[in-house]
Design a protein around this motif. Structure first.
Motif, PDB file in Angstrom:
ATOM      1  N   VAL A  32     112.162  72.621 -34.336  1.00  0.00           N
ATOM      2  CA  VAL A  32     113.482  72.754 -33.983  1.00  0.00           C
ATOM      3  C   VAL A  32     113.190  73.268 -32.240  1.00  0.00           C
ATOM      4  CG1 VAL A  32     115.593  74.024 -33.601  1.00  0.00           C
ATOM      5  CG2 VAL A  32     114.739  73.038 -35.809  1.00  0.00           C
ATOM      6  N   LEU A  33     112.305  74.396 -32.252  1.00  0.00           N
ATOM      7  CA  LEU A  33     111.977  74.965 -30.948  1.00  0.00           C
ATOM      8  C   LEU A  33     111.205  73.947 -29.841  1.00  0.00           C
ATOM      9  CD1 LEU A  33     112.970  77.717 -29.693  1.00  0.00           C
ATOM     10  CD2 LEU A  33     110.896  78.615 -30.229  1.00  0.00           C
ATOM     11  N   VAL A  34     110.268  73.265 -30.485  1.00  0.00           N
ATOM     12  CA  VAL A  34     109.784  72.260 -29.756  1.00  0.00           C
ATOM     13  C   VAL A  34     110.639  71.220 -29.032  1.00  0.00           C
ATOM     14  CG1 VAL A  34     108.336  70.022 -30.056  1.00  0.00           C
ATOM     15  CG2 VAL A  34     107.689  72.153 -31.084  1.00  0.00           C
ATOM     16  N   LEU A  35     111.551  70.795 -29.977  1.00  0.00           N
ATOM     17  CA  LEU A  35     112.734  69.933 -29.319  1.00  0.00           C
ATOM     18  C   LEU A  35     113.450  70.587 -28.027  1.00  0.00           C
ATOM     19  CD1 LEU A  35     114.607  67.273 -29.515  1.00  0.00           C
ATOM     20  CD2 LEU A  35     115.775  68.492 -31.354  1.00  0.00           C
ATOM     21  N   VAL A  36     114.047  71.783 -28.312  1.00  0.00           N
ATOM     22  CA  VAL A  36     114.646  72.642 -27.273  1.00  0.00           C
ATOM     23  C   VAL A  36     113.744  72.806 -26.116  1.00  0.00           C
ATOM     24  CG1 VAL A  36     115.559  75.026 -26.762  1.00  0.00           C
ATOM     25  CG2 VAL A  36     116.005  73.949 -29.099  1.00  0.00           C
ATOM     26  N   SER A  37     112.551  72.986 -26.303  1.00  0.00           N
ATOM     27  CA  SER A  37     111.500  73.208 -25.140  1.00  0.00           C
ATOM     28  C   SER A  37     111.442  71.856 -24.357  1.00  0.00           C
ATOM     29  CB  SER A  37     110.250  73.902 -25.518  1.00  0.00           C
ATOM     30  OG  SER A  37     109.141  73.687 -24.643  1.00  0.00           O
ATOM     31  N   GLU A  38     111.368  70.873 -24.912  1.00  0.00           N
ATOM     32  CA  GLU A  38     111.146  69.253 -24.260  1.00  0.00           C
ATOM     33  C   GLU A  38     112.613  69.110 -23.595  1.00  0.00           C
ATOM     34  OE1 GLU A  38     108.563  67.325 -23.752  1.00  0.00           O
ATOM     35  OE2 GLU A  38     107.388  69.174 -24.606  1.00  0.00           O
ATOM     36  N   LEU A  39     113.643  69.457 -24.240  1.00  0.00           N
ATOM     37  CA  LEU A  39     114.781  68.878 -23.489  1.00  0.00           C
ATOM     38  C   LEU A  39     114.978  69.943 -22.247  1.00  0.00           C
ATOM     39  CD1 LEU A  39     117.308  68.743 -26.881  1.00  0.00           C
ATOM     40  CD2 LEU A  39     116.162  66.984 -25.181  1.00  0.00           C
ATOM     41  N   VAL A  40     114.574  71.112 -22.288  1.00  0.00           N
ATOM     42  CA  VAL A  40     114.740  72.092 -21.142  1.00  0.00           C
ATOM     43  C   VAL A  40     113.833  71.576 -20.012  1.00  0.00           C
ATOM     44  CG1 VAL A  40     114.408  74.312 -20.175  1.00  0.00           C
ATOM     45  CG2 VAL A  40     115.495  73.884 -22.449  1.00  0.00           C
ATOM     46  N   ALA A  41     112.612  71.074 -20.258  1.00  0.00           N
ATOM     47  CA  ALA A  41     111.720  70.710 -19.186  1.00  0.00           C
ATOM     48  C   ALA A  41     112.331  69.527 -18.451  1.00  0.00           C
ATOM     49  CB  ALA A  41     110.375  70.467 -19.782  1.00  0.00           C
ATOM     50  N   PRO A  42     112.056  69.536 -17.194  1.00  0.00           N
ATOM     51  CA  PRO A  42     112.442  68.146 -16.419  1.00  0.00           C
ATOM     52  C   PRO A  42     111.148  67.282 -16.519  1.00  0.00           C
ATOM     53  CG  PRO A  42     112.375  70.340 -14.878  1.00  0.00           C
ATOM     54  CD  PRO A  42     111.619  70.862 -16.394  1.00  0.00           C
ATOM     55  N   ALA A 194     107.974  59.311 -21.623  1.00  0.00           N
ATOM     56  CA  ALA A 194     107.985  60.901 -21.221  1.00  0.00           C
ATOM     57  C   ALA A 194     108.833  61.493 -22.214  1.00  0.00           C
ATOM     58  CB  ALA A 194     108.664  61.038 -19.741  1.00  0.00           C
ATOM     59  N   TRP A 195     109.557  60.859 -23.089  1.00  0.00           N
ATOM     60  CA  TRP A 195     110.250  61.709 -24.134  1.00  0.00           C
ATOM     61  C   TRP A 195     109.687  61.330 -25.654  1.00  0.00           C
ATOM     62  CZ3 TRP A 195     114.528  64.222 -22.455  1.00  0.00           C
ATOM     63  CH2 TRP A 195     115.034  63.930 -21.419  1.00  0.00           C
ATOM     64  N   ASN A 196     108.097  61.219 -25.697  1.00  0.00           N
ATOM     65  CA  ASN A 196     107.490  61.124 -26.840  1.00  0.00           C
ATOM     66  C   ASN A 196     107.458  62.383 -27.813  1.00  0.00           C
ATOM     67  OD1 ASN A 196     105.895  62.463 -24.932  1.00  0.00           O
ATOM     68  ND2 ASN A 196     104.030  61.623 -25.563  1.00  0.00           N
ATOM     69  N   THR A 197     107.388  63.627 -27.095  1.00  0.00           N
ATOM     70  CA  THR A 197     107.673  64.596 -27.827  1.00  0.00           C
ATOM     71  C   THR A 197     108.833  64.963 -28.640  1.00  0.00           C
ATOM     72  OG1 THR A 197     105.801  65.719 -26.580  1.00  0.00           O
ATOM     73  CG2 THR A 197     106.993  66.938 -28.089  1.00  0.00           C
ATOM     74  N   VAL A 198     109.927  64.480 -27.625  1.00  0.00           N
ATOM     75  CA  VAL A 198     111.060  64.563 -28.284  1.00  0.00           C
ATOM     76  C   VAL A 198     111.341  63.839 -29.320  1.00  0.00           C
ATOM     77  CG1 VAL A 198     113.791  64.232 -27.852  1.00  0.00           C
ATOM     78  CG2 VAL A 198     112.250  65.377 -26.091  1.00  0.00           C
ATOM     79  N   GLY A 199     111.094  62.519 -29.293  1.00  0.00           N
ATOM     80  CA  GLY A 199     110.851  61.618 -30.581  1.00  0.00           C
ATOM     81  C   GLY A 199     110.265  62.349 -31.779  1.00  0.00           C
ATOM     82  N   TRP A 200     108.982  62.765 -31.521  1.00  0.00           N
ATOM     83  CA  TRP A 200     108.151  63.346 -32.617  1.00  0.00           C
ATOM     84  C   TRP A 200     108.967  64.520 -33.242  1.00  0.00           C
ATOM     85  CZ3 TRP A 200     106.982  68.260 -33.499  1.00  0.00           C
ATOM     86  CH2 TRP A 200     106.132  68.645 -34.422  1.00  0.00           C
ATOM     87  N   ALA A 201     109.682  65.479 -32.521  1.00  0.00           N
ATOM     88  CA  ALA A 201     110.329  66.289 -33.085  1.00  0.00           C
ATOM     89  C   ALA A 201     111.494  65.798 -33.825  1.00  0.00           C
ATOM     90  CB  ALA A 201     110.484  67.456 -32.087  1.00  0.00           C
ATOM     91  N   VAL A 202     112.182  65.083 -33.424  1.00  0.00           N
ATOM     92  CA  VAL A 202     113.445  64.540 -34.072  1.00  0.00           C
ATOM     93  C   VAL A 202     112.953  63.704 -35.413  1.00  0.00           C
ATOM     94  CG1 VAL A 202     115.431  62.865 -33.980  1.00  0.00           C
ATOM     95  CG2 VAL A 202     114.547  64.397 -32.171  1.00  0.00           C
ATOM     96  N   LEU A 203     112.017  62.915 -35.353  1.00  0.00           N
ATOM     97  CA  LEU A 203     111.696  62.174 -36.597  1.00  0.00           C
ATOM     98  C   LEU A 203     111.006  62.831 -37.607  1.00  0.00           C
ATOM     99  CD1 LEU A 203     110.502  58.987 -34.322  1.00  0.00           C
ATOM    100  CD2 LEU A 203     112.322  59.073 -36.055  1.00  0.00           C
ATOM    101  N   ALA A 204     110.088  64.000 -37.172  1.00  0.00           N
ATOM    102  CA  ALA A 204     109.548  64.957 -38.184  1.00  0.00           C
ATOM    103  C   ALA A 204     110.385  65.743 -38.740  1.00  0.00           C
ATOM    104  CB  ALA A 204     108.249  65.384 -37.310  1.00  0.00           C
ATOM    105  N   MET A 205     111.618  66.038 -38.304  1.00  0.00           N
ATOM    106  CA  MET A 205     112.502  67.356 -38.561  1.00  0.00           C
ATOM    107  C   MET A 205     112.743  67.151 -40.092  1.00  0.00           C
ATOM    108  SD  MET A 205     113.723  69.703 -36.891  1.00  0.00           S
ATOM    109  CE  MET A 205     114.061  68.945 -35.194  1.00  0.00           C
ATOM    110  N   PRO A 206     112.953  65.702 -40.729  1.00  0.00           N
ATOM    111  CA  PRO A 206     113.017  65.758 -42.312  1.00  0.00           C
ATOM    112  C   PRO A 206     111.948  66.214 -43.031  1.00  0.00           C
ATOM    113  CG  PRO A 206     113.871  63.685 -41.213  1.00  0.00           C
ATOM    114  CD  PRO A 206     113.190  64.431 -40.335  1.00  0.00           C
TER     115      PRO A 206
END
Length: 222
Positions: A32-42, A194-206
Motif C-alpha cells: 500500500v505504501l509502495v503505491l502511495v510513494s509511486e503516486l507521489v513521485a513525478p 513509467a507506471w510499472n511499479t504502480v501496476g505491480w502494487a495494484v496487482l499484487a495487493m490481493p
C-alpha cells in the motif's frame, strides 16, 4: 469417567494448544505504501539527458523527497511483512512461504537502497553538484545492486507468496486464482512503462491481502 474429570481432561487438552503466530496488517501495509510513494513521485518526461533529468529533479524536489521517504518506509514494511509471513508459516505451504519471505525481505532492502539513492541524488544536486554526478550515481554499483535485489527479490517473492498462500488455504478453496494476479504483477514490474511499479502494487495487493489472513487451522499443539 465423571463429568468433572472429563471437564479437566478437556481443559488439559485445550491448554496444550497454543496460538500460532499470524501475519498482520503489516503484510499489506508494505505494498500500500509502495503505491502511495509511486503516486507521489513525478514522472520524468521522455527524451531527457542527464542535464534535463537533473533540472526536472530539482524542479520537483519536494515531491521526490516525499516519495523517497515513503518508499524507504515501504521497503522496511515489506521486510517486516515478509518476515512475519515466514515466521508464521506452518503446515501446508510453509516451505514456499518461508522462501518467499527471504526473497521478499531481500527485495524490501533493495527498495530501501533505491529510495535512499534517490534522496541522495536530490541532496547532491541541491548542493550545486554538476548533473554528471547524477549519471555516475545512477550507473554505479549501489544502483545496480538495489535494482537487482528489488526486481528479482520482490518479483519472485510475489509468485512464491501466491503459491504458498494458496497451498496453505488462506484464499479459500479456489485459492490458486491468486497466481494469476501475481504473474500479472511481475509482468507489470518488468514492463518499460513509467507506471510499472504502480501496476505491480495494484496487482499484487490481493496476494498480500490473502497472506495477511491467518491459516484455517490457527491452533497447534504445544
Amino acid at each position: 469417567m465423571t463429568l468433572s474429570a472429563l471437564t479437566r481432561h478437556r481443559g488439559e487438552r485445550t491448554d496444550d494448544r497454543v496460538p500460532r503466530r499470524r501475519p498482520s496488517a503489516t503484510v499489506l501495509a508494505g505494498p500500500v505504501l509502495v503505491l502511495v510513494s509511486e503516486l507521489v513521485a513525478p514522472r520524468f518526461p521522455d527524451g531527457l539527458d542527464a542535464t534535463g533529468e537533473a533540472a526536472f529533479l530539482l524542479a520537483h524536489t519536494g515531491r521526490f523527497t516525499a516519495s523517497g521517504l515513503l518508499g524507504a518506509l515501504a521497503g522496511m514494511l515489506l521486510v517486516a511483512g515478509f518476515t512475519l509471513v515466514g515466521a508464521g508459516a506452518h503446515g501446508r505451504g510453509r516451505r514456499t512461504l518461508r522462501t518467499a519471505s527471504v526473497l521478499g525481505a531481500l527485495g524490501g532492502l533493495g527498495l530501501v537502497m533505491h529510495h535512499t539513492l534517490t534522496l541522495t541524488l536530490t541532496e547532491v544536486l541541491s548542493g550545486g553538484v554538476p548533473a554528471t554526478a547524477l549519471e555516475r550515481l545512477e550507473e554505479g554499483p549501489t544502483a545496480a545492486v538495489s535494482i537487482l535485489a528489488l526486481l528479482l527479490g520482490v518479483s519472485l517473492a510475489v509468485l512464491l507468496l501466491a503459491a504458498g498462500v494458496a497451498r496453505a488455504g488462506r484464499a479459500g478453496r479456489a485459492g490458486w486464482w491468486l497466481v494469476a494476479p501475481a504473474v500479472l504483477a511481475v509482468a507489470a514490474d518488468f514492463s518499460p512503462s513509467a507506471w510499472n511499479t504502480v501496476g505491480w502494487a495494484v496487482l499484487a495487493m490481493p496476494v498480500f491481502a490473502a497472506a495477511a489472513r491467518p491459516a484455517p487451522d490457527t491452533l497447534i499443539r504445544g
